[in-house]
Design a protein around this motif. Structure first.
Motif, PDB file in Angstrom:
ATOM      1  N   THR A 192       1.200  -0.674   0.098  1.00 11.76           N
ATOM      2  CA  THR A 192       0.066   0.203  -0.006  1.00 11.76           C
ATOM      3  C   THR A 192       1.605   1.274   0.534  1.00 11.76           C
ATOM      4  N   LEU A 193       0.267   2.405  -1.027  1.00  9.31           N
ATOM      5  CA  LEU A 193       1.308   3.090  -0.716  1.00  9.31           C
ATOM      6  C   LEU A 193       0.713   4.478   0.235  1.00  9.31           C
ATOM      7  N   VAL A 194       0.841   5.029   0.899  1.00  9.52           N
ATOM      8  CA  VAL A 194       0.547   6.193   1.298  1.00  9.52           C
ATOM      9  C   VAL A 194       1.128   7.813   1.129  1.00  9.52           C
ATOM     10  N   ARG A 195       0.017   8.534   0.787  1.00 11.03           N
ATOM     11  CA  ARG A 195       0.980  10.052   0.332  1.00 11.03           C
ATOM     12  C   ARG A 195       0.134  11.060   1.393  1.00 11.03           C
ATOM     13  N   ILE A 196       1.038  11.485   1.571  1.00 10.86           N
ATOM     14  CA  ILE A 196       0.723  12.163   3.027  1.00 10.86           C
ATOM     15  C   ILE A 196       0.469  13.831   1.879  1.00 10.86           C
ATOM     16  N   SER A 197      -0.110  14.727   2.353  1.00 13.18           N
ATOM     17  CA  SER A 197      -0.408  16.242   2.397  1.00 13.18           C
ATOM     18  C   SER A 197      -0.524  17.091   3.078  1.00 13.18           C
ATOM     19  N   GLY A 198       0.340  18.261   3.081  1.00 12.86           N
ATOM     20  CA  GLY A 198      -0.578  18.972   4.391  1.00 12.86           C
ATOM     21  C   GLY A 198       1.060  19.675   5.441  1.00 12.86           C
ATOM     22  N   GLY A 199       1.221  20.155   6.427  1.00 17.35           N
ATOM     23  CA  GLY A 199       1.918  20.779   6.979  1.00 17.35           C
ATOM     24  C   GLY A 199       2.016  20.513   8.212  1.00 17.35           C
ATOM     25  N   SER A 200       1.417  18.858   8.785  1.00 14.25           N
ATOM     26  CA  SER A 200       1.462  18.626   9.657  1.00 14.25           C
ATOM     27  C   SER A 200       2.918  18.540  10.619  1.00 14.25           C
TER      28      SER A 200
ATOM     29  N   LYS B  19       9.060  19.107   5.903  1.00 15.49           N
ATOM     30  CA  LYS B  19       8.522  20.181   5.178  1.00 15.49           C
ATOM     31  C   LYS B  19       8.730  20.444   3.978  1.00 15.49           C
ATOM     32  N   GLY B  20       7.978  20.895   2.939  1.00 15.98           N
ATOM     33  CA  GLY B  20       8.143  21.554   1.172  1.00 15.98           C
ATOM     34  C   GLY B  20       8.853  20.075   1.215  1.00 15.98           C
ATOM     35  N   HIS B  21       8.172  19.073   1.692  1.00 15.91           N
ATOM     36  CA  HIS B  21       8.968  17.816   0.473  1.00 15.91           C
ATOM     37  C   HIS B  21       7.905  16.668   0.479  1.00 15.91           C
ATOM     38  N   GLU B  22       7.734  15.881  -0.990  1.00 11.49           N
ATOM     39  CA  GLU B  22       6.804  14.657  -0.895  1.00 11.49           C
ATOM     40  C   GLU B  22       6.642  13.939  -0.042  1.00 11.49           C
TER      41      GLU B  22
END
Ligand code: FRU
Length: 611
Positions: free
Chosen positions: A39-47, A96-99
């Protein structure tokens, strides 16, 4: 034909599932199921954190943390399948600021992607700026060091500098069972109150971070500056090698030496412990040659190039399963001007009451070779530092003030450490102890492990104060502090010259109890925890441990520290010690003392509640 059709339909379905993200995942968490176990989990936002849901009974899943497509680290987590026991935080702040993409390989047996999609972990992964470490555990000690959360075993890399005691420890930041070995870190100004610090060392390409030591490089031998904190630990990968690290900020963060590893051997060797030898003007290093049951001694001018000088241990003392976590230092002999060397050798299994324990040898060290003293019969005796079941991996602080040799141990046993009834965290340290040597009636030198002087500051109200009491068949019963969950320190002098056995029972109303028996003729004190509370989580937990009392005249002094899930008994100010875990359903409320045969007396009985 029909079969082919069905298969085609299934493949189409699988493809469709894999392409459509799970809808129920939290905001900022996009889940793509690629196959039954991937499974791939993509994370977005600056938490700041991704909170990962854990189910302890599961196998470890492998999570590759990809940052801008490159592998940053791999961690192993028991991701929740059908229930969430607790969460562990994956720090996102450094990215932070990276994929950030997690490439997850699950180990659960699966037949279809649809089944994998139903796992509790996917919809419970949460982004958050906080991670709640408020204590949730009934059995978390109040005045013993514990990790805020997650697993802990050996104390590591301890040093003292500028009024601060640094304690690192084997730590799993992603679960409360052994895994992902890293160095956690806590600091203290008084050896009692500990401040959690950021994670100090994490696994790298050479492996996970096993036990090791730190020392202050007073003379700048390694080139990182005068008084730089330099550490040496075992990189545990396919092999065990030794890696050097140093710190520019007093041990808060470390840099990895770029030419690591600095020591490689063909067989398992770990837990390097180094110190500066002012006589020989060189670094000394003791390394556990684990399966060979010996300690290797190396020397170095700069902590980077090490020369093997000798080995100690083949066929000597308790051999057990593996030898681990060594330490070597000089100690004064009480009441004399003399000193002797002591070699600490933790071993597992093979302790006197099963599982892990700490043995030691007294002898001489000439900068290259350790030679153990023999007893009257010309044999090297086996000596134990603590006669409980929960005292392991004990090593000392480097550079402690006032020539102190202060040690701390891991208060558990490999037999059941992962099964004890806690979850948010697992394992505490023992109380710190200050070491010296004393000569016993048999002419032998033994370790005296006195409670560190700082511990007296724990005392709050004096709730029992008895100058003298005669002890007979009938129990003399004293209350433990009720408002304080029975957490206390008990002191007394025992005079048993006219009795054969004295029983000390620490109990609660439900009848859960610890029974300690002083057997005067045998010169022993036993500790029976078979009915102490919850004992059935491991067949190795219920036990009676027995310590020699080293007295000759039927008189001993006892100092007993009770915390939420431990009892530490110091006899004659540390001449004998027993450290044992206990898990009473309710706090102990009374101490009862009786003598089955003949009269005895206790003097200066004091019970202090602990703050
Ligand atoms: C002792 C030990 C060490 C090793 C560490 C791994 O408890 O086995 O030998 O470095 O634990 O966590």
């Amino acid at each position: 034909m029909n079969l082919i059709k069905t298969c085609l339909a299934a493949i189409t379905m699988l493809g469709a599932t894999a392409l459509s993200p799970s809808l129920s995942a939290a905001d900022g968490v996009k889940v793509d199921h690629l196959g039954v176990n991937n499974t791939l989990v993509r994370i977005s936002g600056g938490s700041r954190y991704l909170l990962l849901p854990v189910q302890e009974s599961n196998e470890d899943d492998r999570i590759d943390v990809l940052v801008d497509g490159r592998l940053d680290k791999t961690i192993y987590v028991k991701l929740a399948k059908n229930k969430v026991d607790y969460f562990v935080p994956l720090e996102l702040a450094p990215y932070k600021g990276h994929e950030v993409v997690l490439n997850i390989l699950t180990t659960q047996g699966r037949s279809t992607v649809r089944e994998a999609k139903d796992d509790a972990c996917w919809k419970n992964m949460t982004l958050s700026d906080t991670f709640d470490t408020t204590n949730r555990e009934k059995y978390r000690p109040v005045y013993h060091h514990t990790p805020l959360y997650g697993w802990m075993n050996d104390p590591n890399g301890m040093f003292y500098k500028d009024g601060v005691w640094h304690l690192y420890f084997q730590h799993n930041p992603y679960g409360s069972k052994w895994q992902n070995m890293s160095w956690g870190h806590s600091t203290s100004k008084d050896l009692i109150n500990w401040t959690p610090e950021p994670l100090a060392l994490e696994p790298n390409g050479l492996g996970t971070v096993f036990s090791g030591s730190c020392a202050l490089d007073t003379n700048n031998t390694a080139g990182y500056g005068n008084d730089a904190v330099v550490g040496l630990y075992t990189s545990a990968g396919a092999s065990q090698t030794q890696s050097l690290v140093w710190s520019k900020d007093n041990g808060r963060t470390f840099e990895y030496y770029d030419a690591n590893p600095v020591i490689t051997l063909e067989s398992e060797a770990r837990d390097p412990n180094m110190f500066w030898d002012d006589n020989a003007k060189q670094w000394e290093l003791i390394l556990a040659h684990a399966l060979d049951h010996e300690m290797l001694i190396f020397t170095s001018p700069n902590m980077k190039e090490w020369t093997l000088q000798s080995a100690f241990g083949k066929g000597i003392g308790a051999q057990g399963g593996v030898w681990e976590c060594p330490d070597l230092f000089r100690l004064p002999i009480d009441g004399t001007d003399e000193e002797k060397w002591v070699l600490i050798c933790n071993l597992n299994p093979g302790g006197p009451f099963g599982g892990s324990a700490t043995q030691y040898f007294v002898g001489d060290f000439d900068g290259k070779t350790f030679k153990a003293d023999t007893d009257k019969e010309g044999k090297i005796p086996t000596k134990w530092m603590d006669f409980g079941k929960d005292h392991y991996a004990t090593v000392s602080w480097s550079d402690a003030p006032d020539k102190r040799r202060t040690v701390i141990g891991w208060m558990s046993n490999w037999q059941y450490a992962a099964e004890v009834p806690t979850m948010q965290f697992r394992s505490a340290n023992t109380l710190p102890r200050d070491l010296s040597l004393f000569k016993a009636a048999d002419g032998e030198l033994y370790l005296c492990s006195a409670p560190s002087p700082e511990l007296s500051a724990l005392r709050d109200k004096l709730i029992v104060n008895v100058r003298r009491a005669n002890i007979g068949k009938k129990n003399a019963t004293y209350s433990l502090p009720a408002t304080n969950d029975g957490i206390c320190e008990i002191l007394m002098d025992v005079d048993a010259r006219k009795a054969q056995k004295i029983n000390f029972t620490i109990a609660n109303k439900a009848g859960e109890k610890v029974l300690m028996t002083y057997d005067i003729a045998a010169h022993t004190l036993s500790f029976d925890r078979r009915e102490s509370g919850i004992v059935d989580f491991s067949q190795d937990f219920p036990a009676v441990t027995v310590s020699p009392t080293f007295e000759v005249n039927g008189k001993i002094s006892l100092r007993i520290f009770i915390d939420k899930s431990s009892v530490e008994v110091f006899g004659n100010n540390g001449q004998f010690v027993m450290t044992n875990l206990v898990f009473p359903e309710n706090p102990y409320t009374t101490l009862s003392i009786s003598s089955a045969d003949g009269k005895a007396a206790i003097e200066n009985l004091k019970i202090y509640s602990i703050k």
